[in-house]
Design a protein around this motif. Structure first.
Motif, PDB file in Angstrom:
ATOM      1  N   GLN A 102       0.780  -1.239   0.000  1.00 30.77           N
ATOM      2  CA  GLN A 102       0.000   0.000   0.000  1.00 30.77           C
ATOM      3  C   GLN A 102       0.812   1.289   0.000  1.00 30.77           C
ATOM      4  O   GLN A 102       0.253   2.362  -0.198  1.00 30.77           O
ATOM      5  CB  GLN A 102      -0.943  -0.006   1.219  1.00 30.77           C
ATOM      6  CG  GLN A 102      -1.953  -1.124   1.132  1.00 30.77           C
ATOM      7  CD  GLN A 102      -2.802  -1.247   2.381  1.00 30.77           C
ATOM      8  OE1 GLN A 102      -2.534  -0.611   3.385  1.00 30.77           O
ATOM      9  NE2 GLN A 102      -3.843  -2.067   2.302  1.00 30.77           N
ATOM     10  N   LEU A 119       5.379  -7.894  -1.345  1.00 30.32           N
ATOM     11  CA  LEU A 119       4.386  -8.881  -1.780  1.00 30.32           C
ATOM     12  C   LEU A 119       5.003  -9.893  -2.743  1.00 30.32           C
ATOM     13  O   LEU A 119       4.299 -10.676  -3.365  1.00 30.32           O
ATOM     14  CB  LEU A 119       3.175  -8.193  -2.442  1.00 30.32           C
ATOM     15  CG  LEU A 119       2.294  -7.350  -1.512  1.00 30.32           C
ATOM     16  CD1 LEU A 119       1.107  -6.779  -2.278  1.00 30.32           C
ATOM     17  CD2 LEU A 119       1.790  -8.167  -0.323  1.00 30.32           C
TER      18      LEU A 119
ATOM     19  N   ALA B 108       0.601  -7.983 -10.995  1.00 24.26           N
ATOM     20  CA  ALA B 108      -0.742  -8.560 -11.080  1.00 24.26           C
ATOM     21  C   ALA B 108      -1.004  -9.171 -12.454  1.00 24.26           C
ATOM     22  O   ALA B 108      -0.707  -8.567 -13.475  1.00 24.26           O
ATOM     23  CB  ALA B 108      -1.788  -7.485 -10.795  1.00 24.26           C
ATOM     24  N   THR B 109      -1.562 -10.369 -12.456  1.00 24.68           N
ATOM     25  CA  THR B 109      -1.888 -11.052 -13.709  1.00 24.68           C
ATOM     26  C   THR B 109      -3.387 -10.967 -13.985  1.00 24.68           C
ATOM     27  O   THR B 109      -4.188 -10.673 -13.087  1.00 24.68           O
ATOM     28  CB  THR B 109      -1.505 -12.538 -13.615  1.00 24.68           C
ATOM     29  OG1 THR B 109      -2.294 -13.144 -12.584  1.00 24.68           O
ATOM     30  CG2 THR B 109      -0.022 -12.716 -13.298  1.00 24.68           C
ATOM     31  N   SER B 164     -12.416  -5.614  -8.424  1.00 22.36           N
ATOM     32  CA  SER B 164     -11.638  -5.437  -9.663  1.00 22.36           C
ATOM     33  C   SER B 164     -12.188  -4.346 -10.578  1.00 22.36           C
ATOM     34  O   SER B 164     -13.399  -4.186 -10.727  1.00 22.36           O
ATOM     35  CB  SER B 164     -11.614  -6.748 -10.434  1.00 22.36           C
ATOM     36  OG  SER B 164     -11.124  -6.530 -11.741  1.00 22.36           O
ATOM     37  N   MET B 166     -10.568  -4.172 -13.863  1.00 23.46           N
ATOM     38  CA  MET B 166     -10.442  -4.900 -15.128  1.00 23.46           C
ATOM     39  C   MET B 166     -11.690  -5.725 -15.433  1.00 23.46           C
ATOM     40  O   MET B 166     -12.185  -5.749 -16.568  1.00 23.46           O
ATOM     41  CB  MET B 166      -9.223  -5.839 -15.045  1.00 23.46           C
ATOM     42  CG  MET B 166      -8.991  -6.669 -16.286  1.00 23.46           C
ATOM     43  SD  MET B 166      -7.833  -8.040 -15.996  1.00 23.46           S
ATOM     44  CE  MET B 166      -8.938  -9.269 -15.303  1.00 23.46           C
ATOM     45  N   LEU B 207     -15.739 -20.802 -10.911  1.00 19.36           N
ATOM     46  CA  LEU B 207     -14.583 -21.649 -11.226  1.00 19.36           C
ATOM     47  C   LEU B 207     -14.526 -22.768 -10.180  1.00 19.36           C
ATOM     48  O   LEU B 207     -14.643 -22.504  -8.986  1.00 19.36           O
ATOM     49  CB  LEU B 207     -13.294 -20.815 -11.156  1.00 19.36           C
ATOM     50  CG  LEU B 207     -12.027 -21.488 -11.661  1.00 19.36           C
ATOM     51  CD1 LEU B 207     -12.005 -21.492 -13.190  1.00 19.36           C
ATOM     52  CD2 LEU B 207     -10.787 -20.791 -11.133  1.00 19.36           C
ATOM     53  N   GLU B 211      -9.879 -26.062 -11.125  1.00 23.16           N
ATOM     54  CA  GLU B 211      -9.743 -25.503 -12.469  1.00 23.16           C
ATOM     55  C   GLU B 211      -8.746 -24.341 -12.499  1.00 23.16           C
ATOM     56  O   GLU B 211      -8.616 -23.583 -11.543  1.00 23.16           O
ATOM     57  CB  GLU B 211     -11.101 -25.027 -12.995  1.00 23.16           C
ATOM     58  CG  GLU B 211     -12.000 -26.179 -13.433  1.00 23.16           C
ATOM     59  CD  GLU B 211     -13.360 -25.706 -13.892  1.00 23.16           C
ATOM     60  OE1 GLU B 211     -13.861 -26.221 -14.904  1.00 23.16           O
ATOM     61  OE2 GLU B 211     -13.941 -24.810 -13.237  1.00 23.16           O
TER      62      GLU B 211
HETATM   63  C1  LIG Z   1      -2.761  -1.890  -2.291  1.00 19.65           C
HETATM   64  C2  LIG Z   1      -3.508  -2.545  -3.385  1.00 19.65           C
HETATM   65  C3  LIG Z   1      -4.379  -1.807  -4.169  1.00 19.65           C
HETATM   66  C4  LIG Z   1      -5.089  -2.411  -5.201  1.00 19.65           C
HETATM   67  N1  LIG Z   1      -5.951  -1.656  -5.943  1.00 19.65           N
HETATM   68  C5  LIG Z   1      -6.684  -2.260  -6.926  1.00 19.65           C
HETATM   69  C6  LIG Z   1      -7.619  -1.533  -7.694  1.00 19.65           C
HETATM   70  O1  LIG Z   1      -7.794  -0.343  -7.523  1.00 19.65           O
HETATM   71  N2  LIG Z   1      -8.307  -2.191  -8.647  1.00 19.65           N
HETATM   72  C7  LIG Z   1      -8.137  -3.527  -8.887  1.00 19.65           C
HETATM   73  O2  LIG Z   1      -8.789  -4.062  -9.768  1.00 19.65           O
HETATM   74  N3  LIG Z   1      -7.275  -4.240  -8.161  1.00 19.65           N
HETATM   75  C8  LIG Z   1      -6.545  -3.640  -7.193  1.00 19.65           C
HETATM   76  N4  LIG Z   1      -5.672  -4.379  -6.454  1.00 19.65           N
HETATM   77  C9  LIG Z   1      -5.680  -5.821  -6.589  1.00 19.65           C
HETATM   78  C10 LIG Z   1      -4.731  -6.364  -7.593  1.00 19.65           C
HETATM   79  O3  LIG Z   1      -5.137  -5.966  -8.868  1.00 19.65           O
HETATM   80  C11 LIG Z   1      -4.823  -7.870  -7.467  1.00 19.65           C
HETATM   81  O4  LIG Z   1      -4.215  -8.230  -6.256  1.00 19.65           O
HETATM   82  C12 LIG Z   1      -4.151  -8.605  -8.596  1.00 19.65           C
HETATM   83  O5  LIG Z   1      -4.810  -8.340  -9.801  1.00 19.65           O
HETATM   84  C13 LIG Z   1      -4.133 -10.082  -8.341  1.00 19.65           C
HETATM   85  O6  LIG Z   1      -3.352 -10.703  -9.340  1.00 19.65           O
HETATM   86  P1  LIG Z   1      -2.129 -11.627  -8.945  1.00 19.65           P
HETATM   87  O7  LIG Z   1      -1.602 -12.195 -10.200  1.00 19.65           O
HETATM   88  O8  LIG Z   1      -1.172 -10.882  -8.089  1.00 19.65           O
HETATM   89  O9  LIG Z   1      -2.890 -12.740  -8.117  1.00 19.65           O
HETATM   90  P2  LIG Z   1      -2.399 -13.679  -6.920  1.00 19.65           P
HETATM   91  O10 LIG Z   1      -2.325 -12.901  -5.665  1.00 19.65           O
HETATM   92  O11 LIG Z   1      -1.227 -14.477  -7.333  1.00 19.65           O
HETATM   93  O12 LIG Z   1      -3.642 -14.652  -6.865  1.00 19.65           O
HETATM   94  C14 LIG Z   1      -4.928 -14.211  -6.480  1.00 19.65           C
HETATM   95  C15 LIG Z   1      -5.861 -15.403  -6.483  1.00 19.65           C
HETATM   96  O13 LIG Z   1      -6.048 -15.880  -7.798  1.00 19.65           O
HETATM   97  C16 LIG Z   1      -5.762 -17.248  -7.912  1.00 19.65           C
HETATM   98  N5  LIG Z   1      -5.226 -17.413  -9.256  1.00 19.65           N
HETATM   99  C17 LIG Z   1      -4.228 -16.691  -9.830  1.00 19.65           C
HETATM  100  N6  LIG Z   1      -4.067 -17.047 -11.106  1.00 19.65           N
HETATM  101  C18 LIG Z   1      -4.984 -18.006 -11.369  1.00 19.65           C
HETATM  102  C19 LIG Z   1      -5.325 -18.771 -12.538  1.00 19.65           C
HETATM  103  N7  LIG Z   1      -4.682 -18.600 -13.706  1.00 19.65           N
HETATM  104  N8  LIG Z   1      -6.329 -19.679 -12.440  1.00 19.65           N
HETATM  105  C20 LIG Z   1      -6.975 -19.858 -11.268  1.00 19.65           C
HETATM  106  N9  LIG Z   1      -6.709 -19.167 -10.142  1.00 19.65           N
HETATM  107  C21 LIG Z   1      -5.727 -18.251 -10.191  1.00 19.65           C
HETATM  108  C22 LIG Z   1      -4.816 -17.521  -6.770  1.00 19.65           C
HETATM  109  O14 LIG Z   1      -4.886 -18.858  -6.354  1.00 19.65           O
HETATM  110  C23 LIG Z   1      -5.330 -16.582  -5.699  1.00 19.65           C
HETATM  111  O15 LIG Z   1      -6.388 -17.167  -5.007  1.00 19.65           O
HETATM  112  C24 LIG Z   1      -4.927  -3.782  -5.446  1.00 19.65           C
HETATM  113  C25 LIG Z   1      -4.032  -4.538  -4.675  1.00 19.65           C
HETATM  114  C26 LIG Z   1      -3.330  -3.936  -3.650  1.00 19.65           C
HETATM  115  C27 LIG Z   1      -2.392  -4.772  -2.843  1.00 19.65           C
END
Ligand SMILES: Cc1cc2nc3c(=O)[nH]c(=O)nc-3n(C[C@H](O)[C@H](O)[C@H](O)COP(=O)(O)OP(=O)(O)OC[C@H]3O[C@@H](n4cnc5c(N)ncnc54)[C@H](O)[C@@H]3O)c2cc1C
Ligand code: SF4
Ligand code: FES
Ligand code: FES
Lengths: 214, 329
Positions: A102, A119, B108-109, B164, B166, B207, B211
């Motif tokens: 954050q 993170l 983020a993915t 989200s 997106m 999901l 999966e």
């Molecule tokens: C401070 C802060 C501010 C944020 N602000 C915003 C915002 O304004 N808007 C917004 O949209 N987001 C926001 N986010 C969220 C951020 O976009 C998400 O944390 C991010 O998109 C998650 O993607 P990741 O790849 O890091 O997921 P991970 O943390 O790796 O995984 C998240 C979850 O998804 C599952 N997962 C991941 N990939 C797959 C897959 N291919 N198939 C099945 N399950 C899967 C994992 O098991 C887990 O449960 C914020 C995050 C933080 C920390």
């Protein structure tokens, strides 16, 4: 056998394979051992009984290039890149603010891209290049962004500064320093509790306009 | 953080077999999962790192394939900056840029963004009851500070919103999700991917637990010229939406030939505004028509103690997003 482990002759000897008896022996041998040699015995006993936990606690090899130097480490899967940099490698320039993505204090570059090291699991950076604030300067010569932060008084307490500078360098590399608005938007992941923002924007604008390689 | 085992996956099949065992979770960018693990909201025994799978590709429409395909491991920052995404689906690019911070978007993915969990503060606070975190314990937000919470599709079990940005754009763009499981590949319409809380708020989506999301597919459209993502939040950037609106219009000869509208920050899932869309079809893009459609979109809305402001903020945001999309402002 317990006998070997506790290194004592005081254990009851038996040729029987009766499980309840075995566990009795285990118990009593443990007690005996504890009585005989407390410190080492307790340690060994713990090691033995926690075998499964030890399995989960296993450290994994982590090879990464940090500030141009290759490092071979052994880390727990749960260790974040931030904690590894600060605690294992003594690179304390990278700061821990919120520890939850954050504030941006922990910003470093991984393979040239800025990320929040708090993170990032260290083990996931295996084989990658990490640059921290310590890696920006060339010897005694400050990176232009560091110099600009000094020149523009872009910090007060300085706690957020390493993260701000890492982000500022990335901001220019990403081509996102074309206006004050754009700089503010693309520096928004870095929070400064002292409110040094105007001077940070000036410093970045300066480096950008100076055409310096950031 | 509780200790866990870490394994790297080298094939989709490997991931699917690993996550079929309880206590095992996928990690992609980790920006949501690591955060939740640090707070003790979730405590997996094993993490499967999927970042080495070849699921980063963004492939463009070719020949008679009128879709764009985005791999589940494409980074939010890469998708947002992709020249063809910007050209064909500016709405998606805008929504991604409105989310999180540049550092987080670099981690983020796409798949992780879809799977991110609610930001309800009671869900995050393990000392508070929460049916989503621990089914059957109650909902801290119902009688609590529910300023950030839902006004559509809530249940007495949960009033959380999906966080989200997106996903709001993808719901508006009629995207499809490709998922892979033990029985093979299936496709889920984006609007069916996330679900309403009902009696099982612990389930965020449709999901299955075994999966893997492999990619998102977006059909080509005529909305590129008239798209807008408007996010209203407590500070100018780097904050979650109070209300957000994805608006896409196809305007021909001064008449609306096609329209897609979705809202974020108001429901447990991205909220498509089908009634408002219908009302705008064949109409002129005027302020009056937009205001009327925005009112229609609010039917069935229900506020709680601290989020009543959303009943006014939401229609105003819809109308404003439509004005931006159509070029009235
Ligand atoms: C401070 C802060 C501010 C944020 N602000 C915003 C915002 O304004 N808007 C917004 O949209 N987001 C926001 N986010 C969220 C951020 O976009 C998400 O944390 C991010 O998109 C998650 O993607 P990741 O790849 O890091 O997921 P991970 O943390 O790796 O995984 C998240 C979850 O998804 C599952 N997962 C991941 N990939 C797959 C897959 N291919 N198939 C099945 N399950 C899967 C994992 O098991 C887990 O449960 C914020 C995050 C933080 C920390
Ligand atoms: S709104 Fe949902 S997520 Fe929040 S406390 Fe209630 S049950 Fe939990
Ligand atoms: S310490 Fe990582 S973002 Fe605050
Ligand atoms: S200078 Fe003090 S936090 Fe930024």
């Amino acid at each position: 056998m317990e006998k070997e482990e506790f290194g004592t002759d005081a254990m009851p000897q038996t040729g029987l394979e009766d499980p309840s008896r075995r566990s009795f022996i285990k118990q009593s041998s443990l007690l005996t051992a504890v009585a005989l040699a407390p410190a080492t015995a307790i340690k060994a006993a713990e090691g033995h009984l926690d075998e499964q936990i030890a399995g989960a606690l296993e450290k994994l090899p982590l090879r990464m290039e940090v500030n141009g130097e290759m490092h071979n480490l052994s880390v727990e899967p749960r260790a974040t890149l931030l904690d590894i940099l600060r605690e294992e490698m003594d690179l304390t320039g990278t700061k821990k603010g919120c520890d939850h993505g954050q504030c941006g204090a922990c910003t470093v570059h991984v393979d040239g891209q800025r990320v929040n090291s708090c993170l990032t699991l260290g083990i996931m950076v295996n084989g990658k290049k990490v640059t921290t604030i310590e890696g920006l300067a060339k010897g005694d010569e400050l990176h232009p962004m560091q110099a600009a932060f000094l020149k523009h008084d872009a910090f007060q307490c300085g706690y957020c500064t390493p993260g701000q500078i890492m982000s500022a360098v990335a901001c220019i590399n990403e081509g996102r320093a074309n206006s004050e608005g754009e700089i503010r938007e693309f520096m928004s992941g870095n929070i400064c509790r002292c409110g040094a923002y105007p001077n940070i924007v000036n410093a970045i604008t300066d480096v950008k306009n100076g055409g310096m390689e950031a | 953080m509780k200790q866990f085992q870490y394994v790297k996956a080298s094939s989709n099949a490997g991931v699917i077999s690993a996550i079929s065992k309880p206590g095992t979770k996928i990690i992609a960018g980790g920006t949501n999962l690591v955060d939740l693990m640090k707070r003790g909201v979730t405590a997996p025994d094993k993490l499967v790192d999927i970042t080495h799978l070849p699921l980063k590709d963004i492939s463009e429409p070719m020949g008679n394939v009128m879709t764009m395909s985005i791999g589940a491991l494409a980074l939010n920052s890469v998708v947002a900056e992709h020249p063809r995404v910007k050209e064909m689906f500016p709405l998606l690019s805008m929504a991604l840029h409105a989310g999180a911070s540049p550092q987080l978007r670099n981690m983020a993915t796409v798949g992780g963004n879809m799977m991110q969990r609610t930001r309800c503060t009671y869900f995050y606070d393990t000392a508070m009851p929460c049916n989503k975190r621990e089914p059957g314990t109650g909902c801290g937000a119902l009688g609590g500070i529910n300023r950030m919470h839902a006004i559509f599709g809530t249940s007495e079990k949960c009033i959380a919103v999906h966080p989200s940005d997106m996903c709001v754009a993808l719901a508006a763009l009629d995207a499809k999700v490709e998922v892979s499981g033990p029985k093979g590949v299936r496709y889920i319409a984006f609007t069916d991917f996330h679900r309403l809380p009902g009696l099982t708020p612990q389930l965020d989506n449709t999901l299955a637990s075994n999966e893997l999301i492999t990619r998102v597919i977006i059909p080509t459209n005529n909305f590129a010229k008239h798209s807008y993502y408007l996010k209203v939040r407590d500070r100018q950037s780097y904050a979650f939406a109070l209300v957000s609106v994805a608006a896409a219009l196809d305007i021909e000869g001064g008449i609306i030939k096609g329209v897609r509208l979705a809202m974020g920050g108001v429901a447990h899932k991205p909220w498509r505004l089908f009634d408002a869309e219908k009302a705008l079809m064949g109409k002129k893009p005027t302020e009056e028509n937009f205001a009327h459609a925005a009112q229609l979109a609010m039917q069935g809305a229900k506020a709680y103690k601290y989020n009543a402001f959303k009943l006014k903020l939401a229609p105003a945001t819809i109308a404003e997003a439509l004005k931006h999309a159509s070029g009235l402002v």
